[in-house]
Scaffold this motif. Structure first.
Motif, PDB file in Angstrom:
ATOM      1  N   GLU A 186     -29.710  23.562  18.342  1.00  0.00           N
ATOM      2  CA  GLU A 186     -29.152  22.774  18.020  1.00  0.00           C
ATOM      3  C   GLU A 186     -28.920  21.781  18.155  1.00  0.00           C
ATOM      4  O   GLU A 186     -28.353  20.625  17.090  1.00  0.00           O
ATOM      5  CB  GLU A 186     -27.821  23.335  18.949  1.00  0.00           C
ATOM      6  N   ALA A 187     -29.517  21.081  19.040  1.00  0.00           N
ATOM      7  CA  ALA A 187     -29.561  19.379  19.007  1.00  0.00           C
ATOM      8  C   ALA A 187     -31.279  18.921  18.444  1.00  0.00           C
ATOM      9  O   ALA A 187     -31.258  18.015  18.014  1.00  0.00           O
ATOM     10  CB  ALA A 187     -29.783  19.282  20.631  1.00  0.00           C
ATOM     11  N   TYR A 188     -32.024  20.392  18.229  1.00  0.00           N
ATOM     12  CA  TYR A 188     -33.164  19.883  17.333  1.00  0.00           C
ATOM     13  C   TYR A 188     -33.851  20.349  17.064  1.00  0.00           C
ATOM     14  O   TYR A 188     -33.570  21.917  17.022  1.00  0.00           O
ATOM     15  CB  TYR A 188     -34.570  19.531  18.772  1.00  0.00           C
ATOM     16  N   ALA A 189     -34.814  20.922  15.572  1.00  0.00           N
ATOM     17  CA  ALA A 189     -35.562  21.078  15.084  1.00  0.00           C
ATOM     18  C   ALA A 189     -36.616  21.201  15.510  1.00  0.00           C
ATOM     19  O   ALA A 189     -37.423  19.881  15.167  1.00  0.00           O
ATOM     20  CB  ALA A 189     -34.922  21.116  13.723  1.00  0.00           C
ATOM     21  N   VAL A 190     -37.431  21.891  15.495  1.00  0.00           N
ATOM     22  CA  VAL A 190     -39.151  22.007  15.661  1.00  0.00           C
ATOM     23  C   VAL A 190     -39.780  22.419  14.608  1.00  0.00           C
ATOM     24  O   VAL A 190     -39.565  23.620  14.503  1.00  0.00           O
ATOM     25  CB  VAL A 190     -39.430  22.600  17.304  1.00  0.00           C
ATOM     26  N   ASN A 191     -41.218  21.947  13.959  1.00  0.00           N
ATOM     27  CA  ASN A 191     -41.494  22.753  12.559  1.00  0.00           C
ATOM     28  C   ASN A 191     -42.910  22.287  13.374  1.00  0.00           C
ATOM     29  O   ASN A 191     -43.876  21.062  13.577  1.00  0.00           O
ATOM     30  CB  ASN A 191     -41.465  21.781  11.736  1.00  0.00           C
ATOM     31  N   ILE A 231     -34.450  21.757  27.221  1.00  0.00           N
ATOM     32  CA  ILE A 231     -33.601  20.471  26.679  1.00  0.00           C
ATOM     33  C   ILE A 231     -32.473  21.392  26.394  1.00  0.00           C
ATOM     34  O   ILE A 231     -31.642  21.098  25.425  1.00  0.00           O
ATOM     35  CB  ILE A 231     -34.431  19.676  26.182  1.00  0.00           C
ATOM     36  N   ASP A 232     -33.074  22.585  24.809  1.00  0.00           N
ATOM     37  CA  ASP A 232     -32.542  23.353  24.269  1.00  0.00           C
ATOM     38  C   ASP A 232     -32.967  24.570  23.828  1.00  0.00           C
ATOM     39  O   ASP A 232     -34.838  24.708  24.348  1.00  0.00           O
ATOM     40  CB  ASP A 232     -32.608  22.392  22.533  1.00  0.00           C
ATOM     41  N   GLY A 255     -48.777  11.309  23.779  1.00  0.00           N
ATOM     42  CA  GLY A 255     -47.846  11.262  23.807  1.00  0.00           C
ATOM     43  C   GLY A 255     -47.280  10.649  25.407  1.00  0.00           C
ATOM     44  O   GLY A 255     -47.844  11.439  26.269  1.00  0.00           O
ATOM     45  N   GLU A 256     -46.278   9.693  25.817  1.00  0.00           N
ATOM     46  CA  GLU A 256     -45.768   9.860  26.777  1.00  0.00           C
ATOM     47  C   GLU A 256     -44.767  10.688  27.250  1.00  0.00           C
ATOM     48  O   GLU A 256     -44.486  10.865  28.868  1.00  0.00           O
ATOM     49  CB  GLU A 256     -44.344   8.456  26.683  1.00  0.00           C
ATOM     50  N   ASN A 257     -44.311  11.640  26.731  1.00  0.00           N
ATOM     51  CA  ASN A 257     -43.388  13.246  27.401  1.00  0.00           C
ATOM     52  C   ASN A 257     -44.248  14.177  26.702  1.00  0.00           C
ATOM     53  O   ASN A 257     -45.287  14.341  25.963  1.00  0.00           O
ATOM     54  CB  ASN A 257     -42.175  12.838  26.964  1.00  0.00           C
ATOM     55  N   GLU A 258     -44.131  15.116  27.363  1.00  0.00           N
ATOM     56  CA  GLU A 258     -45.030  16.768  27.684  1.00  0.00           C
ATOM     57  C   GLU A 258     -43.621  17.696  26.569  1.00  0.00           C
ATOM     58  O   GLU A 258     -42.796  18.008  27.164  1.00  0.00           O
ATOM     59  CB  GLU A 258     -45.779  17.443  27.763  1.00  0.00           C
ATOM     60  N   TRP A 259     -43.778  17.596  25.284  1.00  0.00           N
ATOM     61  CA  TRP A 259     -43.154  18.760  24.576  1.00  0.00           C
ATOM     62  C   TRP A 259     -44.188  20.026  24.531  1.00  0.00           C
ATOM     63  O   TRP A 259     -44.883  19.967  23.870  1.00  0.00           O
ATOM     64  CB  TRP A 259     -42.957  17.932  22.399  1.00  0.00           C
ATOM     65  N   THR A 260     -42.820  20.785  24.553  1.00  0.00           N
ATOM     66  CA  THR A 260     -43.433  21.828  24.397  1.00  0.00           C
ATOM     67  C   THR A 260     -42.419  23.102  23.361  1.00  0.00           C
ATOM     68  O   THR A 260     -40.961  23.125  24.366  1.00  0.00           O
ATOM     69  CB  THR A 260     -43.395  23.039  26.239  1.00  0.00           C
ATOM     70  N   LEU A 261     -42.938  23.604  23.012  1.00  0.00           N
ATOM     71  CA  LEU A 261     -42.207  25.186  22.363  1.00  0.00           C
ATOM     72  C   LEU A 261     -42.565  26.793  22.320  1.00  0.00           C
ATOM     73  O   LEU A 261     -43.735  26.337  22.176  1.00  0.00           O
ATOM     74  CB  LEU A 261     -41.911  24.441  20.587  1.00  0.00           C
ATOM     75  N   PHE A 262     -41.862  27.067  22.661  1.00  0.00           N
ATOM     76  CA  PHE A 262     -42.475  28.662  23.211  1.00  0.00           C
ATOM     77  C   PHE A 262     -41.620  29.183  21.889  1.00  0.00           C
ATOM     78  O   PHE A 262     -39.974  29.052  21.712  1.00  0.00           O
ATOM     79  CB  PHE A 262     -41.398  28.592  24.624  1.00  0.00           C
ATOM     80  N   VAL A 263     -42.218  30.036  20.918  1.00  0.00           N
ATOM     81  CA  VAL A 263     -42.126  30.931  20.358  1.00  0.00           C
ATOM     82  C   VAL A 263     -42.491  32.446  21.138  1.00  0.00           C
ATOM     83  O   VAL A 263     -43.320  32.896  20.882  1.00  0.00           O
ATOM     84  CB  VAL A 263     -42.221  30.517  18.967  1.00  0.00           C
ATOM     85  N   PRO A 264     -40.801  33.753  21.245  1.00  0.00           N
ATOM     86  CA  PRO A 264     -41.926  34.211  21.614  1.00  0.00           C
ATOM     87  C   PRO A 264     -42.105  35.751  20.487  1.00  0.00           C
ATOM     88  O   PRO A 264     -41.847  35.105  19.490  1.00  0.00           O
ATOM     89  CB  PRO A 264     -40.287  35.175  22.549  1.00  0.00           C
ATOM     90  N   ASN A 265     -42.403  36.821  20.921  1.00  0.00           N
ATOM     91  CA  ASN A 265     -43.167  37.758  20.215  1.00  0.00           C
ATOM     92  C   ASN A 265     -42.210  38.510  19.730  1.00  0.00           C
ATOM     93  O   ASN A 265     -41.502  38.909  18.619  1.00  0.00           O
ATOM     94  CB  ASN A 265     -44.226  38.531  20.842  1.00  0.00           C
ATOM     95  N   SER A 266     -40.979  38.494  21.032  1.00  0.00           N
ATOM     96  CA  SER A 266     -39.814  39.979  20.588  1.00  0.00           C
ATOM     97  C   SER A 266     -38.696  38.633  19.596  1.00  0.00           C
ATOM     98  O   SER A 266     -38.519  37.918  19.854  1.00  0.00           O
ATOM     99  CB  SER A 266     -39.256  39.595  21.713  1.00  0.00           C
TER     100      SER A 266
END
Length: 135
Positions: free
Chosen positions: A41-46, A119-120, A94-105
């Motif tokens: 909703e708030a972010y798009a992550v590529n 956060i989203d 980077g100053e912050n650690e950004w983590t994206l989790f993409v599930p197998n399901s």
């Protein structure tokens, strides 16, 4: 007179377009291949491979777009960590650690965290094959 002016301009535009197209085809090292994409909703992550994905010097990167401000807030090298549940991608610097989790399901949503706090979350638009080798 006007026709005489339009023709050189049109030929110039066509020639410029053809030259740019040839440069793009001649330089595949600048290509981006999306590995995973989370449409939240708030972010798009590529998460993408920069350069030829088959080349040993291609680089895995993560790009975070903040919809509210319409800006890219992160576009850096990424670390890919497979697990039985899916893939985790995080920035290397980077100053912050950004983590994206993409599930197998396919029934589960992706989650974006900053400094360990979710956060989203959103819909997985593209994912790697299962991290467990199955479907």
């Amino acid at each position: 007179m006007l026709k005489q002016v339009r023709q050189p301009i049109a030929y110039g535009i066509i020639a410029t377009g053809a030259t740019l197209a040839n440069l793009a085809l001649a330089n595949p090292a600048n290509a981006e291949v999306t590995i995973a994409y989370c449409d939240a909703e708030a972010y798009a992550v590529n998460v993408y491979q920069e350069g030829d994905p088959e080349a040993p010097d291609s680089e895995l990167k993560i790009r975070v777009f903040w919809r509210e401000k319409a800006i890219v807030i992160l576009d850096v090298s990424a670390i890919r960590e497979p697990s039985p549940e899916g893939y985790t991608y995080r920035n290397q610097v980077g100053e912050n650690e950004w983590t994206l989790f993409v599930p197998n399901s396919e029934a589960s949503s992706c989650t974006l965290s900053r400094d360990g706090r979710v956060i989203d979350d959103g819909e997985v638009m593209q994912r790697e094959p299962s991290s467990t080798g199955g479907v």
